[in-house]
Design an enzyme around this catalytic site. Structure first.
Site, short mmCIF file in Angstrom:
data_model
loop_
_atom_site.label_atom_id
_atom_site.label_comp_id
_atom_site.label_asym_id
_atom_site.label_seq_id
_atom_site.Cartn_x
_atom_site.Cartn_y
_atom_site.Cartn_z
N ASP A 191 0.53 -6.22 -6.93
CA ASP A 191 2.33 -7.37 -7.28
C ASP A 191 1.68 -8.79 -6.71
OD1 ASP A 191 1.23 -7.10 -4.73
OD2 ASP A 191 3.11 -7.00 -4.18
N GLU A 192 2.43 -9.08 -7.07
CA GLU A 192 2.42 -10.75 -6.60
C GLU A 192 1.27 -11.89 -7.21
OE1 GLU A 192 6.13 -10.95 -4.23
OE2 GLU A 192 3.60 -10.70 -2.89
#
Length: 666
Positions: free
Chosen positions: A304-305
């Site tokens: 993620d991210e």
């Protein structure tokens, strides 16, 4: 009344106090009668019940009976024995389904009969009975329950890496709590707080988890019917590792490794350069060290991210790949590594959902964890993933991170809405996440409301009567008969003027070299793109201007916080012991928030955002109060957590105390 079996046939179910059950069963019928459990009773398991499972469930029940009544019970197996409680399987029931009956069935038949369609169903029936005994003691109401969950997989994800590493005692207690409320999976999220071989430079000073502790905890969870699943960052969120001498060259921006530590930059930067020749070996090495410690075949590889992907070294190395292709290629490689070991990959879905090109390339034999934390979340992203045929789990949040006090209203809105969307679009499971951004200032006991909401909504999303859930939570989770403890906690959490997240932004706008931290300035909500020529004081004033309307309400919010603390204290005095286990942590948090609010007002006056002149005496007193409060906070921290990175929170608190004294002496 019959002295043999404790029948009270006069009892009218319509006049009985409602049972507090979380999650609420799908079908519950209250009948006439109350039944007294025998002083020296027995639990009898049918021979179709796995012996280890029968032993665990019998142990849970006998422990609950002893705690609620003081009575000591026996347990046995087989038809030769008689008992007041019978546990068995019933092939006519579906997976995870159970029947629970409490009724007088004669001298040779049990008062309580629980049947499960499988071992899990039997387990959930036992948890329901435990909840009934916890509030009714030895006098059980006549009833019939038929129940099953909407989501077959109900997951709690716990951050054990961003500043707070729990003690093993707390982790076992939390697993017991999750089991009682019928979660069947727990994910421990780790970036660097595992004592991985060859990575001591990353985990030193963090009180890391040891491999033996994980394997022992896996055994503990398995006995409770909880699948312990590894969850690690594999190419995003490697802030600590990519600041080390040994691994900084793997990052997109190795030149940033020596910048002063920042809670905010920890969340925003430090993605692995996926084109580096050693990148994949680094990521798979983490997987290969962590995966064998648990019996599950599932593995959450994070992903993620990845904010910096394709912006630094991966672009400078001459790669012509689009960032979406970089991401997809790396994710596919990690999934392939796990598939080769017979494991099932899971990954956070934010990048894939935001880049249709990635979503189209996803391998089908993995699970996308579709995290959507907005309290007013809409179904579009759930529908998008469903339209591709991808297997997804919908992921909501307890809404505690970055604050001393929980955002309980936000938790309910987020969890209840997303749970319904997941069922609507065929999600295979539901997860609630418990994060610790900005040093994990939020005490894990603050997560109880979000946990209870998730337990209810994952089991039966259509039963979304929040008033009833709150009433049940007050009675069952907090042991509060007054009905005022949870409303008071909600009031406290709604009285934040200057939160920990605001404090961190204010503090970190100073780059510690006399200039403005542009990365931090770009995260201040409501402030335009930072002017490169702006100074720290200017940026801090801009932040306080964004908060001005709130800061004008410090006195009103302070009165609400004082009132909330008093109400919680009164409710605790009239409650069972359960609420007292959390009261200290919550009162310390309320007092801390009062000080944080006062700090915000003082800073606003100093920067000319609010009218008035700085009060040197009050500022010195507030500096003292913050330092004294932190010692109480540290004591509460150590009740459930290792030392971990508590010192980073201390440095911010003490830094503000120094600012207050400096202003008072100028």
């Amino acid at each position: 009344m019959s002295l043999d079996n404790g029948i009270d046939a006069v009892a009218d179910p319509s006049r009985e106090r409602p049972l507090a059950l979380i999650p609420r069963p799908l079908h519950l019928q209250r009948d006439r009668g109350r039944f007294l459990l025998p002083v020296a009773g027995r639990i009898v398991c049918g021979t179709a019940v796995d012996q280890e499972l029968g032993s665990v469930l019998s142990g849970q029940l006998t422990d609950t009976i002893k705690q609620a009544t003081g009575m000591v019970w026996d347990h046995s197996r087989g038809q030769a024995w008689t008992g007041a409680v019978s546990l068995d399987l019933d092939q006519n029931l579906g997976p995870q389904e159970y029947l629970l009956s409490i009724a007088d069935q004669g001298e040779r038949r049990p008062i309580v009969d629980i049947r499960g369609g499988d071992g899990q169903g039997l387990r959930w029936g036992v948890q329901t009975l435990r909840q009934i005994i916890m509030q009714c003691g030895p006098v059980l109401p006549a009833l019939h329950i038929q129940d099953r969950p909407a989501y077959p997989t109900r997951i709690y994800s716990l951050d054990v890496t961003r500043g707070r590493v729990p003690t093993m005692d707390w982790l076992r207690h939390w697993a017991d709590t999750l089991a009682l409320y019928k979660f069947n999976q727990l994910q421990l999220y780790i970036e660097h707080t595992m004592a991985f071989p060859g990575m001591s430079e990353a985990w030193r000073g963090t009180s890391p988890l040891e491999p033996g502790q994980i394997t022992d905890f896996d055994d503990y969870c398995a006995r409770l019917g909880i699948e312990l699943v590894p969850s690690i960052s594999t190419f995003g969120h490697h802030y600590t590792s990519l600041r080390t001498r040994g691994f900084r060259d793997l990052g997109e921006f190795p030149e940033q490794a020596d910048r002063p530590y920042s809670f905010i930059e920890r969340q925003e930067h430090h993605t692995i350069n996926v084109n580096h020749p050693q990148a994949l070996a680094f990521s798979t090495g983490l997987i290969d060290a962590y995966a064998p410690l648990m019996r599950t075949r599932n593995f959450n590889i994070g992903g993620d991210e990845t904010f910096d992907l394709g912006k630094g070294r991966s672009r400078q190395d001459g790669s012509s790949k689009d960032p979406a292709d970089m991401y997809a290629d790396y994710l596919i490689s990690l999934c392939g590594h796990l598939h080769a070991q017979g494991r099932h990959p899971m990954f956070w879905g934010d990048v894939a959902v935001s880049m249709p090109k990635v979503l189209d390339r996803l391998p089908k034999d993995c699970t996308l964890l579709n995290w959507l934390y907005d309290p007013q979340v809409e179904p579009d992203k759930v529908a998008l993933v469903a339209s591709t045929g991808a297997r997804q789990i919908v992921c909501s949040a307890v809404h505690d991170w970055n604050h001393l006090l929980p955002g309980i209203d936000n938790a309910w809105n987020n969890i209840s809405r997303l749970s319904r969307y997941g069922i609507q679009y065929g999600a295979v499971g539901a997860m609630v996440t418990d994060w610790g951004d900005y040093g994990h200032i939020n005490d894990p006991r603050m997560s109880l409301p979000g946990m209870a909401y998730a337990a209810q909504c994952f089991w039966n999303p259509d039963d979304d009567d929040r008033d009833r859930v709150d009433r049940d939570m007050g009675l069952l989770v907090y042991g509060d008969a007054t009905g005022d403890y949870l409303p008071a906690l909600i009031q406290a959490g709604s009285s934040v003027v200057f939160g920990w997240d605001d404090m961190v932004r204010y503090w970190e706008l100073d780059d510690r070299h006399g200039g403005l931290n542009q990365d931090v300035a770009s995260t201040v909500p409501g402030v335009p793109e930072p002017d490169p020529s702006a100074d720290v004081d200017e940026a801090r004033r801009s932040l306080l201007m964004v908060l001005r309307n709130r800061l004008e309400q410090v006195d009103q919010r302070d009165a609400l916080l004082v009132d909330a603390a008093a109400r919680m204290g009164r409710a605790a005095a009239e409650s069972q012991a359960d609420v007292r286990r959390t009261l200290q942590a919550q009162l310390v948090a309320v007092h801390g928030q009062r000080l944080f609010n006062a700090l915000g007002r003082s800073l606003a006056v100093c920067h000319g955002v609010l009218p008035g002149a700085p009060d040197a005496g009050a500022d010195r007193g507030l500096a003292d109060a913050l330092e004294i409060w932190f010692e109480s906070y540290a004591t509460v921290w150590r009740q459930v957590s290792r030392e971990s990175e508590l010192g980073r929170i201390a440095s911010v608190i003490w830094g503000f105390a120094d600012i207050l004294r400096k202003g008072a002496n100028s």
